[in-house]
Design an enzyme around this catalytic site. Structure first.
Site, mmCIF file in Angstrom:
data_model
loop_
_atom_site.group_PDB
_atom_site.id
_atom_site.type_symbol
_atom_site.label_atom_id
_atom_site.label_comp_id
_atom_site.label_asym_id
_atom_site.label_seq_id
_atom_site.Cartn_x
_atom_site.Cartn_y
_atom_site.Cartn_z
ATOM 1 C CE LYS A 9 -0.462 4.566 2.371
ATOM 2 N NZ LYS A 9 -1.863 4.057 2.412
ATOM 3 C CE1 TYR A 49 -4.227 8.838 1.815
ATOM 4 C CE2 TYR A 49 -2.919 9.194 3.783
ATOM 5 C CZ TYR A 49 -3.177 8.479 2.620
ATOM 6 O OH TYR A 49 -2.387 7.412 2.281
ATOM 7 C CG ASN A 112 -2.608 0.492 1.953
ATOM 8 O OD1 ASN A 112 -1.910 1.374 2.434
ATOM 9 N ND2 ASN A 112 -3.730 0.741 1.300
ATOM 10 C CG HIS A 115 -0.156 7.892 -1.525
ATOM 11 N ND1 HIS A 115 -1.510 7.969 -1.729
ATOM 12 C CD2 HIS A 115 0.392 8.865 -2.288
ATOM 13 C CE1 HIS A 115 -1.762 8.973 -2.565
ATOM 14 N NE2 HIS A 115 -0.621 9.533 -2.917
ATOM 15 C CD GLU A 126 -1.459 12.688 -4.050
ATOM 16 O OE1 GLU A 126 -2.558 12.327 -3.607
ATOM 17 O OE2 GLU A 126 -0.666 11.910 -4.636
HETATM 18 P P1 GTP Z 1 -3.474 5.547 -1.332
HETATM 19 O O1 GTP Z 1 -2.483 5.325 -2.408
HETATM 20 O O2 GTP Z 1 -2.901 5.438 0.070
HETATM 21 O O3 GTP Z 1 -4.287 6.805 -1.529
HETATM 22 O O4 GTP Z 1 -4.457 4.294 -1.408
HETATM 23 P P2 GTP Z 1 -5.594 4.032 -2.485
HETATM 24 O O5 GTP Z 1 -5.652 5.144 -3.483
HETATM 25 O O6 GTP Z 1 -5.411 2.649 -2.973
HETATM 26 O O7 GTP Z 1 -6.879 4.076 -1.570
HETATM 27 P P3 GTP Z 1 -7.798 5.321 -1.153
HETATM 28 O O8 GTP Z 1 -7.256 6.603 -1.694
HETATM 29 O O9 GTP Z 1 -9.198 4.963 -1.452
HETATM 30 O O10 GTP Z 1 -7.630 5.312 0.428
HETATM 31 C C1 GTP Z 1 -6.524 5.965 1.043
HETATM 32 C C2 GTP Z 1 -6.015 5.111 2.163
HETATM 33 O O11 GTP Z 1 -6.995 5.059 3.181
HETATM 34 C C3 GTP Z 1 -5.766 3.656 1.786
HETATM 35 O O12 GTP Z 1 -4.472 3.446 1.310
HETATM 36 C C4 GTP Z 1 -5.968 2.929 3.105
HETATM 37 O O13 GTP Z 1 -4.781 2.921 3.873
HETATM 38 C C5 GTP Z 1 -7.009 3.788 3.791
HETATM 39 N N1 GTP Z 1 -8.331 3.195 3.599
HETATM 40 C C6 GTP Z 1 -9.094 3.228 2.492
HETATM 41 N N2 GTP Z 1 -10.252 2.577 2.690
HETATM 42 C C7 GTP Z 1 -10.197 2.133 3.966
HETATM 43 C C8 GTP Z 1 -11.079 1.388 4.788
HETATM 44 O O14 GTP Z 1 -12.176 0.998 4.374
HETATM 45 N N3 GTP Z 1 -10.653 1.126 6.060
HETATM 46 C C9 GTP Z 1 -9.462 1.538 6.545
HETATM 47 N N4 GTP Z 1 -9.100 1.263 7.787
HETATM 48 N N5 GTP Z 1 -8.594 2.242 5.796
HETATM 49 C C10 GTP Z 1 -8.960 2.523 4.538
HETATM 50 MG MG MG Z 2 -5.756 7.209 -2.973
#
Ligand code: GTP
Ligand code: MG
Length: 149
Positions: A9, A49, A112, A115, A126
């Protein structure tokens, strides 16, 4: 062979962590078959997303992903989808184990660093969304005999 989609990212690119992150998947034994750096369009970010479109953080997430260059990658190898998720660590970097990418380099859930596809079917979706067929290099490292029985 199994493939996953990983994207460093904008925070990871800006913080010059690209080499460090790629190194972790390379030394683990996975094979890099797709790699590019790009500025992500709003359309691509929203499609990527799509599952989160009703979540309160969606707008901020799209804003962030489109805020600077992203390094998009396709990695290949046995069990690569779930293994990459382990190497990446928990979504919230404060909860992520030390030794993981998020655990070692992050503190905030909205920053973070990387992805990773969460399942084989998600990875297929994807990869098709981010890469054209001709942008993927089909190759097998000759060292394979030393990482596989
Ligand atoms: P990705 O690999 O980026 O998809 O992350 P993930 O699979 O570990 O998490 P998820 O798919 O649930 O969420 C996608 C992204 O949304 C995360 O990587 C975070 O950057 C963001 N995100 C998820 N939950 C939160 C939240 O509660 N608050 C905020 N600000 N961002 C969030
Ligand atoms: Mg995810």
């Amino acid at each position: 062979l199994e493939r996953t989609f990983l994207a460093i990212k904008p925070d990871g690119v800006q913080r010059k962590l690209v080499g460090e992150i790629i190194r972790r998947f390379e030394t683990k034994g996975f094979t890099l078959v797709g790699l590019k750096i790009l500025n992500v369009s709003r359309e691509l970010a929203e499609q990527h997303y799509d599952v989160h479109k009703e979540r309160p953080f969606f707008a901020g997430l799209v804003e962030f992903i489109t805020s600077g260059p992203v390094v998009a990658m396709v990695w290949e190898g046995e069990g690569v989808v779930s293994s990459a998720r382990k190497i990446i660590g928990a979504t919230n970097p404060l909860a992520a184990e030390p030794g993981t990418i998020r655990g070692d380099f992050g503190i905030n859930i909205g920053r973070n660093l990387i992805h990773g596809s969460d399942a084989i079917e998600t990875a297929q979706r994807e990869i098709a969304l981010w890469f054209k067929e001709e942008e993927i290099a089909n190759w097998e490292p000759t060292l394979m005999a030393w990482t596989r029985e």
